[in-house]
Design a protein around this motif. Structure first.
Motif, short mmCIF file in Angstrom:
data_model
loop_
_atom_site.label_atom_id
_atom_site.label_comp_id
_atom_site.label_asym_id
_atom_site.label_seq_id
_atom_site.Cartn_x
_atom_site.Cartn_y
_atom_site.Cartn_z
N ARG A 29 9.41 21.62 -4.27
CA ARG A 29 9.01 20.86 -3.08
C ARG A 29 7.63 21.25 -2.58
NH1 ARG A 29 9.89 22.95 1.99
NH2 ARG A 29 10.50 20.88 2.72
N ASP A 30 7.15 22.44 -2.93
CA ASP A 30 5.82 22.88 -2.51
C ASP A 30 4.75 22.65 -3.59
OD1 ASP A 30 7.01 23.73 -0.17
OD2 ASP A 30 7.24 25.82 -0.86
N SER A 31 5.13 22.02 -4.68
CA SER A 31 4.20 21.86 -5.80
C SER A 31 3.27 20.66 -5.58
CB SER A 31 4.97 21.67 -7.11
OG SER A 31 5.70 20.45 -7.07
N GLY A 32 2.14 20.71 -6.29
CA GLY A 32 1.21 19.58 -6.23
C GLY A 32 1.77 18.35 -6.89
N ALA A 33 2.69 18.52 -7.87
CA ALA A 33 3.29 17.37 -8.54
C ALA A 33 4.11 16.53 -7.55
CB ALA A 33 4.15 17.82 -9.71
N ALA A 34 4.90 17.21 -6.72
CA ALA A 34 5.75 16.48 -5.77
C ALA A 34 4.91 15.73 -4.75
CB ALA A 34 6.71 17.46 -5.09
N TRP A 35 3.91 16.41 -4.18
CA TRP A 35 3.08 15.75 -3.17
C TRP A 35 2.09 14.76 -3.81
CZ3 TRP A 35 3.92 15.71 1.88
CH2 TRP A 35 4.72 16.73 2.42
N GLY A 36 1.55 15.10 -4.98
CA GLY A 36 0.62 14.17 -5.64
C GLY A 36 1.30 12.89 -6.07
N LEU A 37 2.51 13.01 -6.65
CA LEU A 37 3.24 11.80 -7.04
C LEU A 37 3.68 10.99 -5.82
CD1 LEU A 37 5.41 13.19 -9.98
CD2 LEU A 37 3.47 11.63 -10.12
N ILE A 39 1.81 10.54 -3.19
CA ILE A 39 0.62 9.73 -2.85
C ILE A 39 0.45 8.59 -3.86
CG2 ILE A 39 -1.88 9.80 -2.61
CD1 ILE A 39 -1.60 12.69 -1.66
N VAL A 40 0.68 8.90 -5.14
CA VAL A 40 0.57 7.86 -6.17
C VAL A 40 1.60 6.76 -5.91
CG1 VAL A 40 0.85 7.37 -8.62
CG2 VAL A 40 -0.40 9.41 -7.89
N SER A 41 2.80 7.13 -5.57
CA SER A 41 3.85 6.15 -5.28
C SER A 41 3.50 5.31 -4.05
CB SER A 41 5.18 6.86 -5.07
OG SER A 41 5.54 7.60 -6.22
N LEU A 42 2.86 5.95 -3.06
CA LEU A 42 2.40 5.18 -1.89
C LEU A 42 1.41 4.10 -2.31
CD1 LEU A 42 2.02 4.80 1.21
CD2 LEU A 42 0.20 6.54 1.08
N VAL A 43 0.50 4.44 -3.22
CA VAL A 43 -0.48 3.46 -3.71
C VAL A 43 0.23 2.31 -4.43
CG1 VAL A 43 -2.44 3.09 -5.24
CG2 VAL A 43 -2.28 5.18 -3.90
N VAL A 44 1.15 2.65 -5.31
CA VAL A 44 1.86 1.62 -6.09
C VAL A 44 2.62 0.69 -5.16
CG1 VAL A 44 3.67 1.23 -7.79
CG2 VAL A 44 2.02 3.08 -8.13
N LEU A 45 3.27 1.26 -4.13
CA LEU A 45 4.01 0.43 -3.18
C LEU A 45 3.08 -0.52 -2.43
CD1 LEU A 45 6.68 -0.24 -1.76
CD2 LEU A 45 6.17 1.62 -0.13
N GLY A 232 -6.45 14.69 -1.83
CA GLY A 232 -5.36 13.71 -1.74
C GLY A 232 -5.88 12.28 -1.65
N VAL A 233 -6.99 12.09 -0.92
CA VAL A 233 -7.58 10.74 -0.82
C VAL A 233 -8.20 10.34 -2.16
CG1 VAL A 233 -9.33 9.36 0.34
CG2 VAL A 233 -7.95 10.95 1.66
N LEU A 234 -8.80 11.29 -2.87
CA LEU A 234 -9.34 10.99 -4.20
C LEU A 234 -8.22 10.57 -5.15
CD1 LEU A 234 -11.95 13.86 -4.67
CD2 LEU A 234 -12.38 11.49 -4.01
N LEU A 238 -8.38 6.96 -6.84
CA LEU A 238 -8.37 6.88 -8.31
C LEU A 238 -7.16 6.09 -8.80
CD1 LEU A 238 -9.46 7.70 -11.08
CD2 LEU A 238 -8.17 9.84 -10.88
N THR A 239 -6.03 6.28 -8.16
CA THR A 239 -4.82 5.53 -8.54
C THR A 239 -5.00 4.04 -8.28
OG1 THR A 239 -3.48 7.46 -7.96
CG2 THR A 239 -2.34 5.36 -8.23
N THR A 240 -5.56 3.69 -7.13
CA THR A 240 -5.73 2.26 -6.83
C THR A 240 -6.77 1.62 -7.74
OG1 THR A 240 -5.98 0.68 -5.01
CG2 THR A 240 -7.53 2.48 -5.05
N ASN A 241 -7.80 2.38 -8.19
CA ASN A 241 -8.77 1.85 -9.15
C ASN A 241 -8.13 1.59 -10.51
OD1 ASN A 241 -10.81 1.88 -7.29
ND2 ASN A 241 -11.97 3.53 -8.23
N VAL A 242 -7.30 2.54 -10.94
CA VAL A 242 -6.61 2.37 -12.23
C VAL A 242 -5.64 1.19 -12.15
CG1 VAL A 242 -5.02 3.44 -13.86
CG2 VAL A 242 -6.87 4.78 -12.87
N TRP A 243 -4.95 1.05 -11.03
CA TRP A 243 -4.05 -0.10 -10.85
C TRP A 243 -4.83 -1.41 -10.90
CZ3 TRP A 243 1.27 -0.75 -9.96
CH2 TRP A 243 1.64 -2.03 -9.55
N THR A 244 -5.96 -1.46 -10.20
CA THR A 244 -6.78 -2.68 -10.20
C THR A 244 -7.27 -3.01 -11.60
OG1 THR A 244 -7.50 -2.20 -7.94
CG2 THR A 244 -8.83 -3.76 -9.20
N MET A 245 -7.69 -2.01 -12.35
CA MET A 245 -8.18 -2.23 -13.72
C MET A 245 -7.08 -2.80 -14.61
SD MET A 245 -10.10 0.51 -16.19
CE MET A 245 -8.70 1.63 -16.15
N GLY A 246 -5.89 -2.19 -14.56
CA GLY A 246 -4.79 -2.69 -15.37
C GLY A 246 -4.33 -4.08 -14.94
#
Length: 379
Positions: A29-37, A39-45, A232-234, A238-246
């Motif tokens: 729960r304190d890892s960067g994977a949990a918090w980073g994913l 943020i990524v999931s927030l972008v996808v949503l 976190g904002v980067l 970056l996630t929203t740019n990759v989503w837009t490209m795909g």
């Protein structure tokens, strides 16, 4: 700002916390994977919710491309009357159902969420509770690192502040530089893909120049502003740019702009799959054009000396010289033979004349040599 966007702070933080609760079942729960994913999931949503606006953006962009010749004609016609020009433009938009702001709708719709996420991460860096993120979650988010860089750290942060978050300056700056480069490169590729594949190249309009300018301006803007964004904002951008490209690659492949390179490629794919049956006359005409293009020979480049001599190649000149010399020799031979025949004829004529004159001379000599006998009385 906090008062106006307070409800969005709560919404964004709540979504992140819900995703964090889910990923905590898989990762620490304190890892960067949990918090980073999270943020990524927030972008996808958010991007899934913005798909209708994206479709509207595509339609508006195509309509704007199709209207560029008419818009340019209106500008030329009412060059001296700006008010009339604006009225005719609005009339054209209304008749065609085009909204110039539709192409900016996805970016405008994302802006409040982007600002809210920036402020949530900024509160985490300042050790302040925000939204539904309470003190235990705040401490957990501060411990989360992505490749050694804390979520709330920035490129321009001081060494003391970065050390207070449990990281080193080198790790933070290396990670932020790599993410900024990837963010700018993805933005550049997305815009370049739009310009090279999904634009009608048969129509040269100011809209194309505008898009070409944005292709270079946006990456520079991301690089400049990226040094002031938290990690976190980067990750978010970056996630929203990759989503837009795909998403754009999918749309260009399935529904390209008519007249573009992607449209021609799609027609070829459909034709190869047998989904498009062309008229035999059109196929024959295309084959004839292709054969004529292949059989067409480009003129060889000539040197300056050849151009000065009329462009005749050396081989041709030599051939003509040889031909001329050969014909000259033939003419000379014919002239010599003719001269010999004339000489023979003159000789024969001379002999004939000589024989005739000789005979005449002989006759005259005979006449002169034969004297008549004198009369006996004259002796």
């Amino acid at each position: 700002m906090d008062t106006i966007l307070g409800p969005l702070y709560i919404a964004v933080s709540w979504i992140i916390v819900q995703f964090h609760s889910f990923y905590s079942l898989i990762f620490d729960r304190d890892s960067g994977a949990a918090w980073g994913l999270s943020i990524v999931s927030l972008v996808v949503l958010i991007r899934i919710c913005l798909i209708p606006l994206f479709v509207k953006q595509i339609k508006s962009t195509r309509n704007m491309q199709a209207l560029q010749p008419k818009m340019k004609a209106i500008q030329e016609r009412y060059k001296s009357d700006k008010q009339r020009q604006s009225e005719e433009m609005m009339k054209l938009y209304k008749e065609t159902g085009t909204n110039p702001l539709s192409s900016c709708l996805p970016i405008l719709a994302q802006s409040p969420f982007f600002i809210s996420l920036y402020q949530v991460l900024n509160h985490i860096a300042q050790n302040k509770v925000v939204g539904v993120i309470d003190q235990p979650l705040l401490e957990s988010a501060q411990k989360a690192h992505i490749f050694g860089a804390p979520l709330a750290a920035k490129f321009m942060d001081s060494a003391e502040k970065i050390q207070s978050l449990g990281a080193s300056v080198v790790d933070v700056r290396v990670v932020t530089i790599i993410m900024i480069v990837l963010m700018s490169a993805s933005q550049f590729y997305t815009q370049r893909q739009l310009m090279t594949k999904n634009v009608d190249l048969t129509v040269k309009t100011p809209f194309m120049q505008q898009q070409k300018m944005l292709m270079y301006v946006f990456p520079i803007m991301f690089a400049v502003f990226g040094i002031n964004f938290p990690v976190g904002v980067l990750v978010y951008w970056l996630t929203t740019n990759v989503w837009t490209m795909g998403q754009q690659m999918f749309v260009i492949r399935r529904n390209p702009t008519p007249g573009s390179k992607a449209f021609a490629e799609r027609q070829e794919r459909l034709r190869a799959a047998g989904k498009i049956v062309e008229d035999p006359a059109e196929i024959a005409a295309k084959q004839a054009v292709e054969e004529a293009r292949q059989n067409r020979q480009q003129p060889k480049r000539q040197t300056k000396s050849k151009r000065q001599t009329g462009g005749a190649p050396a081989g041709g000149a030599q051939n003509r010289t040889r031909a001329g010399s050969a014909s000259g020799g033939t003419d000379a031979g014919q002239g010599a033979a003719k001269k010999q025949s004339l000489e023979k004829k003159d000789a024969q004529d001379g002999k004939e004349k000589g024989g005739a004159s000789g005979s005449r001379t002989a006759k005259s000599g005979q006449r002169k040599g034969q004297q008549r006998p004198k009369h006996p009385s004259k002796k």
